[in-house]
Design a protein around this motif. Structure first.
Motif, PDB file in Angstrom:
ATOM      1  N   LEU A 261      42.532  50.534  34.509  1.00 43.64           N
ATOM      2  CA  LEU A 261      42.305  49.747  33.303  1.00 43.64           C
ATOM      3  C   LEU A 261      43.105  50.340  32.148  1.00 43.64           C
ATOM      4  O   LEU A 261      43.424  51.524  32.146  1.00 43.64           O
ATOM      5  CB  LEU A 261      40.815  49.755  32.931  1.00 43.64           C
ATOM      6  CG  LEU A 261      39.813  49.236  33.972  1.00 43.64           C
ATOM      7  CD1 LEU A 261      38.388  49.488  33.492  1.00 43.64           C
ATOM      8  CD2 LEU A 261      40.041  47.757  34.249  1.00 43.64           C
ATOM      9  N   SER A 262      43.401  49.493  31.150  1.00 45.19           N
ATOM     10  CA  SER A 262      44.116  49.957  29.947  1.00 45.19           C
ATOM     11  C   SER A 262      43.560  49.187  28.753  1.00 45.19           C
ATOM     12  O   SER A 262      44.155  48.203  28.303  1.00 45.19           O
ATOM     13  CB  SER A 262      45.619  49.719  30.090  1.00 45.19           C
ATOM     14  OG  SER A 262      45.895  48.344  30.353  1.00 45.19           O
ATOM     15  N   PRO A 263      42.430  49.604  28.201  1.00 44.33           N
ATOM     16  CA  PRO A 263      41.706  48.773  27.235  1.00 44.33           C
ATOM     17  C   PRO A 263      42.476  48.337  25.996  1.00 44.33           C
ATOM     18  O   PRO A 263      42.277  47.219  25.524  1.00 44.33           O
ATOM     19  CB  PRO A 263      40.508  49.651  26.862  1.00 44.33           C
ATOM     20  CG  PRO A 263      40.290  50.517  28.055  1.00 44.33           C
ATOM     21  CD  PRO A 263      41.662  50.808  28.575  1.00 44.33           C
TER      22      PRO A 263
ATOM     23  N   HIS B  15      40.524  54.555  36.721  1.00 44.78           N
ATOM     24  CA  HIS B  15      41.689  55.254  36.167  1.00 44.78           C
ATOM     25  C   HIS B  15      42.038  54.562  34.848  1.00 44.78           C
ATOM     26  O   HIS B  15      42.441  53.397  34.852  1.00 44.78           O
ATOM     27  CB  HIS B  15      42.835  55.157  37.181  1.00 44.78           C
ATOM     28  CG  HIS B  15      44.134  55.728  36.740  1.00 44.78           C
ATOM     29  ND1 HIS B  15      45.286  55.573  37.495  1.00 44.78           N
ATOM     30  CD2 HIS B  15      44.504  56.442  35.652  1.00 44.78           C
ATOM     31  CE1 HIS B  15      46.297  56.172  36.878  1.00 44.78           C
ATOM     32  NE2 HIS B  15      45.840  56.695  35.762  1.00 44.78           N
ATOM     33  N   VAL B  16      41.854  55.253  33.728  1.00 40.04           N
ATOM     34  CA  VAL B  16      41.983  54.628  32.417  1.00 40.04           C
ATOM     35  C   VAL B  16      43.201  55.165  31.664  1.00 40.04           C
ATOM     36  O   VAL B  16      43.353  56.383  31.494  1.00 40.04           O
ATOM     37  CB  VAL B  16      40.717  54.849  31.573  1.00 40.04           C
ATOM     38  CG1 VAL B  16      40.908  54.327  30.156  1.00 40.04           C
ATOM     39  CG2 VAL B  16      39.532  54.142  32.218  1.00 40.04           C
TER      40      VAL B  16
ATOM     41  N   LEU C  77      48.206  40.507  36.080  1.00 41.64           N
ATOM     42  CA  LEU C  77      47.394  39.313  36.296  1.00 41.64           C
ATOM     43  C   LEU C  77      45.897  39.519  36.010  1.00 41.64           C
ATOM     44  O   LEU C  77      45.301  38.735  35.260  1.00 41.64           O
ATOM     45  CB  LEU C  77      47.572  38.787  37.721  1.00 41.64           C
ATOM     46  CG  LEU C  77      46.799  37.490  37.999  1.00 41.64           C
ATOM     47  CD1 LEU C  77      47.308  36.335  37.136  1.00 41.64           C
ATOM     48  CD2 LEU C  77      46.890  37.121  39.475  1.00 41.64           C
ATOM     49  N   ILE C  78      45.286  40.535  36.600  1.00 46.31           N
ATOM     50  CA  ILE C  78      43.845  40.703  36.372  1.00 46.31           C
ATOM     51  C   ILE C  78      43.578  41.004  34.905  1.00 46.31           C
ATOM     52  O   ILE C  78      42.615  40.488  34.314  1.00 46.31           O
ATOM     53  CB  ILE C  78      43.276  41.793  37.296  1.00 46.31           C
ATOM     54  CG1 ILE C  78      43.414  41.362  38.760  1.00 46.31           C
ATOM     55  CG2 ILE C  78      41.808  42.065  36.964  1.00 46.31           C
ATOM     56  CD1 ILE C  78      42.952  42.410  39.764  1.00 46.31           C
ATOM     57  N   ASP C  79      44.422  41.813  34.292  1.00 51.82           N
ATOM     58  CA  ASP C  79      44.291  42.114  32.864  1.00 51.82           C
ATOM     59  C   ASP C  79      44.467  40.848  32.021  1.00 51.82           C
ATOM     60  O   ASP C  79      43.809  40.674  30.986  1.00 51.82           O
ATOM     61  CB  ASP C  79      45.326  43.165  32.473  1.00 51.82           C
ATOM     62  CG  ASP C  79      44.963  43.922  31.207  1.00 51.82           C
ATOM     63  OD1 ASP C  79      43.777  43.973  30.843  1.00 51.82           O
ATOM     64  OD2 ASP C  79      45.882  44.485  30.582  1.00 51.82           O
TER      65      ASP C  79
ATOM     66  N   ALA D   4      44.525  46.610  37.371  1.00 57.64           N
ATOM     67  CA  ALA D   4      43.920  45.659  36.431  1.00 57.64           C
ATOM     68  C   ALA D   4      44.273  46.062  35.002  1.00 57.64           C
ATOM     69  O   ALA D   4      43.471  45.887  34.079  1.00 57.64           O
ATOM     70  CB  ALA D   4      42.412  45.618  36.623  1.00 57.64           C
ATOM     71  N   ALA D   5      45.485  46.581  34.823  1.00 60.93           N
ATOM     72  CA  ALA D   5      45.909  47.138  33.539  1.00 60.93           C
ATOM     73  C   ALA D   5      47.266  46.575  33.123  1.00 60.93           C
ATOM     74  O   ALA D   5      47.858  45.752  33.807  1.00 60.93           O
ATOM     75  CB  ALA D   5      45.984  48.672  33.645  1.00 60.93           C
TER      76      ALA D   5
END
Length: 362
Positions: A231-233, A266-267, A184-186, A179-180
């Motif tokens: 994730l990758s904010p 996992h960030v 698509l999810i990001d 999701a990062a």
């Protein structure tokens, strides 16, 4: 006498997955799955060589033909793919390692030449990304996407669910939902790429809905203790941007925490593969909202990794490219041995050169 850095070599758990140490190998796209997006026997050697990592996170792997965005990346939707991945997980387990599979749908970061005939990339909204992808012609601009219809989303979620089941059939110890990095999810999370006006767009609650529904479905299929999320904010890669990422990702993590027993988050801190301080962001505020395991990633060395774990800012530290040229990275870090240099010309595509021929120490 033990030192602060010894903490990296102590065991821990992420959900149901017992790790021998706190060093993970981050997912690394290598573009060597051909033909038919099937991993080759070389991949079993490659991952087996790196099984001393506490956790291997296998390369991003598309959940369906429409999820592909780069040439010769592997899938987890066909019987041949599942069979091939089983040889890889067997090789890792034979060496005492643990491995999870990263479930991937690229969304708009794709090109029509990579998709089934007549298809175009899908996205939350019909907004073309200012980005490139790797095709048979080299790096090309991504194609314009179409917006996913509301009625298509249940089938998309089912693709994630089935991919997770396939991963367990293939012998993986769990999965990481990607999701990062502007995929698509990001894309659904961020207001720069999501202009929808239905239940999946607009408010933070709506934009985090797909993330929550996908991870819930995966956790239901294989168990939350075998399910993680990446994730990758604040990364800018693949034209990823949001007007206010702090509250967005705080809420995203709160929703993930409501899935009781989730194994890990996992960030990627900062810009993926780049500046860790590209934008101000409070990662501790995310960590405080999640009861499960925490993997931190991006630009760590031995000292900073040990400091992060000692301070409780992470349970595990993921290293990416150093694992490519150092299959025995864990031992090199343990003994403060020099790291071998990476050959950037062999990163993507090709055969065994630059893939399985980096020698270990000695």
């Amino acid at each position: 006498m033990s030192t602060d850095s010894d903490v990296l070599f102590t065991p821990t758990r992420l959900g149901s997955i017992a790790l021998a140490n706190r060093i993970a190998m981050a997912p690394l796209t290598r573009n060597r799955a051909l033909p038919d997006r099937v991993p080759t026997p070389l991949a079993a050697t490659y991952y087996g060589q790196r099984a001393s990592a506490g956790l291997l996170i296998a390369e991003a792997t598309q959940i369906s033909p429409l999820g592909q965005g780069y040439l010769d990346t592997p899938g987890i939707y066909s019987a041949a793919q599942v069979t091939a991945w089983k040889t890889i997980t067997d090789a890792v387990h034979a060496r005492g390692g643990k491995i999870v599979l990263q479930l991937w749908h690229v969304g708009r970061i794709s090109h029509t030449s990579l998709l089934p005939e007549g298809e175009v990339p899908v996205a939350p909204s019909a907004i073309r990304a200012d980005s490139k992808t790797f095709t048979a012609n080299g790096f090309e601009d991504v194609s314009a996407p179409r917006a996913l219809a509301l009625e298509e989303i249940p089938a998309l979620i089912e693709d994630y669910r089935q991919a997770a089941r396939n991963a367990i059939t293939a012998g993986f110890d769990g999965v990481e939902v990607h999701a990062a990095n502007g995929y698509l999810i990001d894309q659904f999370l961020r207001d720069g790429s999501n202009h929808r006006d239905d239940a999946y767009g607009g408010s933070i609650e709506n934009r985090t809905r797909l993330l929550f529904e996908v991870v819930s479905a995966v956790a239901e299929a294989i168990g939350p203790a075998r399910t993680g999320v990446r994730l990758s904010p604040v990364t800018p890669v693949n034209d990823a941007h949001d007007s206010n990422p702090q509250p967005l990702f705080e809420r995203a993590v709160e929703r993930l925490d409501s899935i009781d027993g989730l194994a890990f988050i996992h960030v990627i801190e900062g810009a993926t593969g780049g500046d860790r301080d590209n934008l101000p962001f409070d990662y501790a505020a995310l960590r405080a909202r999640f009861r499960g395991g925490w993997i931190a990633n991006n630009g760590y060395d031995k000292a900073s990794a040990a400091a992060a774990v000692t301070a409780g800012n992470a349970d595990v530290i993921a290293f990416g490219r150093p694992f490519i040229s150092n299959p025995d990275l864990v031992e090199r870090l343990r003994t403060d041995a020099p790291l071998a240099a990476l050959d950037p010309q062999t990163l993507y595509g090709g055969g065994e050169h630059g893939y399985i021929d980096y020698p270990p120490l000695g």
